[in-house]
Motif scaffolding. Structure first.
Motif, PDB file in Angstrom:
ATOM      1  N   PRO A 355       2.414   0.637  -1.367  1.00 40.04           N
ATOM      2  CA  PRO A 355       2.652   1.500  -0.199  1.00 40.04           C
ATOM      3  C   PRO A 355       3.726   0.981   0.741  1.00 40.04           C
ATOM      4  CG  PRO A 355       0.543   0.381  -0.019  1.00 40.04           C
ATOM      5  CD  PRO A 355       1.021   0.159  -1.414  1.00 40.04           C
ATOM      6  N   PHE A 356       3.924  -0.350   0.805  1.00 38.04           N
ATOM      7  CA  PHE A 356       4.989  -0.893   1.652  1.00 38.04           C
ATOM      8  C   PHE A 356       6.354  -0.432   1.128  1.00 38.04           C
ATOM      9  CE2 PHE A 356       1.490  -3.735   2.501  1.00 38.04           C
ATOM     10  CZ  PHE A 356       1.610  -4.013   3.848  1.00 38.04           C
ATOM     11  N   VAL A 357       6.582  -0.612  -0.158  1.00 33.94           N
ATOM     12  CA  VAL A 357       7.863  -0.213  -0.742  1.00 33.94           C
ATOM     13  C   VAL A 357       8.009   1.302  -0.721  1.00 33.94           C
ATOM     14  CG1 VAL A 357       9.286  -0.304  -2.824  1.00 33.94           C
ATOM     15  CG2 VAL A 357       7.873  -2.270  -2.196  1.00 33.94           C
ATOM     16  N   SER A 358       6.960   2.012  -1.084  1.00 35.25           N
ATOM     17  CA  SER A 358       7.032   3.465  -1.192  1.00 35.25           C
ATOM     18  C   SER A 358       7.268   4.124   0.172  1.00 35.25           C
ATOM     19  CB  SER A 358       5.744   3.996  -1.814  1.00 35.25           C
ATOM     20  OG  SER A 358       5.730   5.400  -1.817  1.00 35.25           O
ATOM     21  N   SER A 359       6.487   3.743   1.158  1.00 37.04           N
ATOM     22  CA  SER A 359       6.593   4.392   2.465  1.00 37.04           C
ATOM     23  C   SER A 359       7.942   4.142   3.120  1.00 37.04           C
ATOM     24  CB  SER A 359       5.465   3.910   3.373  1.00 37.04           C
ATOM     25  OG  SER A 359       5.511   4.559   4.629  1.00 37.04           O
ATOM     26  N   LEU A 360       8.381   2.870   3.110  1.00 34.21           N
ATOM     27  CA  LEU A 360       9.671   2.554   3.717  1.00 34.21           C
ATOM     28  C   LEU A 360      10.818   3.223   2.960  1.00 34.21           C
ATOM     29  CD1 LEU A 360       9.143  -1.244   4.504  1.00 34.21           C
ATOM     30  CD2 LEU A 360       9.242   0.623   6.148  1.00 34.21           C
TER      31      LEU A 360
END
Length: 490
Positions: A355-360
């Protein structure tokens, strides 16, 4: 006076000042608020602020300075022959503080006579016996100089607390008297209160900076104490981590390189999992998914970021590890000797980072103007060609920054490593072997009853500052990439 009661008294005086200031303002205006320059509440708030801010400010400064002053004065009372070889004045002062707290608690519980606790020539063995009988944790090396220093430390702290209570109450009452004397119908209370609120907001904004400085200084000073006991050159160059702290220094082999290797190796595996999945999901959500599907899928994906890391650790231990063992273990290829390994922790950590990579990345891709996509379509490019040749190049600096921020998050992870990777500090290229990281060793070194001035705990600060510098460098590099190569669109 205990600090808790002092805080309550200062709050009570300040609240009384609020009522008094409001009453005095109304009295000066003949009980008609129309005759006042400001609303009545501003006059009360003015008195409240001039009472509580100086009182709490002095209390905080006193509590910060008190340990430094007392430690400095008491340390001068300790003879040089009390500092054993391989020890430091910090370790001796730790014994002094522990003994002083034990004396204070034993007297408060009635388990020790106050006269014995205050007698500088008291029998050391008798004092030690009574302290242990009362359940106090004391060092086994209490000597007469340490006992006298502990008694002096306790007396100085008691006197300092009494003086602090008196000074804080006097300052608080003085603030009330000063503010009330200024209160009259023409006083610009609203202006003063607004300026005070602005100062409070500036102080609140400075907390993050001051906290960072405090963290750095605490790490630096404790690390310096550790390197007085252990060679910094050995710490950063040895290829073995084998702590042995018997006899103050012991024959420890404390090379950080195996821990750094485990940290970077597990983080690399985690990024191999998180970056492709996170980036592809961001591309799908931003470019292909419809509004309804996006509104459902993105919150569900971001739920992963809210799961506690201990849950990921249990998932790695109970699910990922046995699954890998069934394929690469003794029943499969025979590469894996146990459920804990670099791959186990890396896969679990990678799932956590998705989610860190995806959201940003999703936010960055959506920031690319639609006009650039329309121009690509107008030139005859397909959707996939537009994404590959227009959208991703434009969003690449931000995506790289997101990946580096995810990497710094992976480097600082602890619980997944503790449960999923094991505790073996080794230099190996086999991803199916158990390894450990810097954060896991920090936890193990600080677990137990070791004093923070002991070598067992001081080594954790040396590990911590190394990790701090590593993650700080990654964050600075990520910000540099984003700010240097990002495109500005209207």
């Amino acid at each position: 006076m205990p600090v808790f009661w002092l805080i309550l008294i200062v709050l009570g005086i300040s609240c009384a000042g609020f009522v008094l200031g409001r009453y005095r303002a109304m009295a000066s205006a003949d009980d008609n608020s129309r005759n006042l320059h400001s609303l009545p509440v501003y006059y009360g708030t003015h008195v409240f602020m001039k009472a509580i801010v100086p009182g709490f400010g002095l209390m905080i400064l006193w509590l910060l300075a008190q340990p430094l002053v007392i430690d400095n004065r008491v340390s001068q009372m300790i003879p040089a022959d009390q500092i054993d070889e391989g020890s430091t004045i910090g370790l001796v002062m730790s014994e002094v503080r522990r003994t002083a707290i034990g004396l204070e608690n034993a007297v408060a519980q009635g388990a020790m006579d106050a006269g014995l606790a205050n007698d500088g020539n008291a029998d050391v063995d008798e004092v030690t016996r009574q302290l242990k009988d009362s359940g106090q944790v004391v060092t086994a090396n209490i000597t007469q100089p340490i006992l006298r220093a502990a008694q002096a430390y306790r007396d100085m702290r008691g006197t300092s607390n009494l003086l602090m209570s008196i000074a804080v109450l006097l300052v608080t009452l003085g603030g009330v008297a000063w503010a009330v004397s200024q209160t009259h119908r023409g006083f610009r209370a609203r202006n003063v209160v607004e300026q005070g609120v602005l100062a409070i907001l500036i102080a609140a904004a400075s907390v993050a900076i001051l906290t960072t400085l405090g963290i750095i200084f605490s790490l630096v000073f404790s690390t310096i104490e550790f390197f007085k006991l252990y060679s910094a050159l050995d710490f950063f160059t040895l290829l073995e981590w084998a702590p042995s702290f018997s006899g103050r220094g012991g024959a420890s082999s404390l090379g950080i390189l195996p821990l750094l290797w485990g940290t970077l190796y597990i983080s690399f595996v985690a990024l191999l999992v998180a970056v492709p999945i996170g980036l592809f999901s961001a591309i799908y959500l931003s470019e292909y998914a419809g509004p309804r599907l996006r509104g459902i899928a993105k919150p569900l994906l971001e739920i992963l970021a809210g799961i506690p890391t201990i849950v990921y650790g249990l998932f790695a231990l109970l699910t990922i590890g046995p699954l890998l063992m069934s394929v690469f273990g003794d029943d499969g290829l025979g590469w894996m000797g146990g459920g804990r390994s670099v791959m186990t922790a890396g896969i679990a950590m990678g799932i956590m980072l998705i989610p860190f990579v995806s959201s940003l990345s999703d936010d960055i891709i959506n920031a690319v103007p639609q006009a650039m996509r329309d121009g690509s379509y107008g030139l005859g490019a397909t959707k996939s060609e537009t994404i590959k040749q227009v959208v991703l190049p434009a969003a690449l600096p931000g995506i790289v920054g997101a990946i580096l921020l995810a990497a710094s998050r992976a480097i600082g992870e602890t619980m997944i490593v503790v449960l999923g990777a094991g505790a073996a500090a080794r230099l190996s290229l086999n991803p199916f072997e158990a390894m450990t990281t810097v954060t896991a060793k920090i936890v193990s070194q600080l677990t137990g009853d070791s004093d923070f001035a002991s070598p067992e705990a001081l080594v954790a600060f040396a590990l911590g500052i190394t990790l701090f510098v590593l993650t700080l460098a990654l964050n600075v590099f990520a910000l540099y990439i984003v700010r240097t190569y990002r495109e500005q669109y209207e």
